[in-house]
Write an enzyme that holds these catalytic residues in place. Sequence first.
Site, short mmCIF file in Angstrom:
data_model
loop_
_atom_site.label_atom_id
_atom_site.label_comp_id
_atom_site.label_asym_id
_atom_site.label_seq_id
_atom_site.Cartn_x
_atom_site.Cartn_y
_atom_site.Cartn_z
N GLU A 91 0.84 -1.20 0.00
CA GLU A 91 0.00 0.00 0.00
C GLU A 91 0.88 1.26 0.00
O GLU A 91 2.09 1.18 0.27
CB GLU A 91 -0.93 0.01 1.22
CG GLU A 91 -0.20 0.10 2.55
CD GLU A 91 -1.08 0.68 3.67
OE1 GLU A 91 -1.62 1.77 3.51
OE2 GLU A 91 -1.17 0.03 4.73
N LYS A 138 -3.37 -1.80 15.43
CA LYS A 138 -2.90 -0.94 16.52
C LYS A 138 -3.96 -0.84 17.61
O LYS A 138 -5.15 -0.83 17.31
CB LYS A 138 -2.68 0.47 15.99
CG LYS A 138 -1.36 0.66 15.34
CD LYS A 138 -0.97 2.13 15.42
CE LYS A 138 0.37 2.31 14.76
NZ LYS A 138 0.26 2.32 13.31
#
Length: 313
Positions: free
Chosen positions: A28, A162
Amino acid sequence: MNLTNLPISISDEVQSALKDNLPIVALESTIISHGMSYPFNVRLSEEVEKIIRHHGAVPATIAIINGVIKIGLSEEEVEFIATDRSVKKTSKREIPLLLANKGCGSTTVSATIFCAALIGIKVFVTGGIGGVHKDAQYTFDISSDLTELSNYNIAVICAGAKSILDIGLTLEKLETLSVPVIGYKTDEFPAFYSRESGFGVDINAESVEKVAMIMKYKWDLGINGGIVVGCPIPRQDEIPAEEMAGYIKKAVKEAEKESIKGKYLTPFMLQEIHTHTRGKSIDANISLIKNNALIGSKIAIKYCELTATKCIV
Ligand code: PSU
Ligand code: MN
């Protein structure tokens, strides 16, 4: 799908890998434009591509430049994505808008999954996936990364999610979307900077062969959709969860105070955390992505071997 009349440009390296059925690893570009500051972002992108080539796969970094979907970026294009402030964080739904405007965008996990699947790439390496944000019951902020993971046949190799997210709810959502969650040599879904999250995975795969077999069985059976492969950050670079919790709390408060919402929230939180940890989180971020690139390359190669004559659909 016929791609000939669409604004899609595939690099020579990726085109010849497609032709020769070589393993390809998608990457990405939001990590480059919004995930990390210059020059760390460019250096990391170069190093990750080098790791992938060194292990015998072909990297395909994806972005949108002047209204064209680019699969496989040149060094100059990576530098542009890394430095130009007009480059927009782009999720799947925004791709047609950017093409119509001849704009420039960095692809998030959701957009990268879509573009990679367009040409049949089966493995995508990233840092962390987006997910269900804390307090999503009020904000409805659930990353479209999860939706698109359920829509395309691709394995996303990451270091988990995260803990700026609600990891438990993210895993619940993946279950609803029928996306299996594999732990690579771990029983726990990793929490990006930390090896453990307190939440389990659906299977602990002890080898890349096992991951490749799961991919093959799933798609040969016609069970469409993606797979999440969580790889814990290397032990020596881990930041303990208790330490991260403090930084994250602070970042959440700051985001609330400044009313940061929607697509701006994730980049804001990442920036806050990088500032608060005084660069320590950047070292961790770099380490985990390189580790994912290594594992992802091996998975791509194994999957290619398993599917022998036809590794790209
Ligand atoms: N999580 C990270 N680093 C990142 C991102 C997520 O640890 O750089 C980026 C990825 O591109 C991901 C996107 O697809 O943020 C998710 O954004 P949102 O939460 O707005 O869907
Ligand atoms: Mn969001």
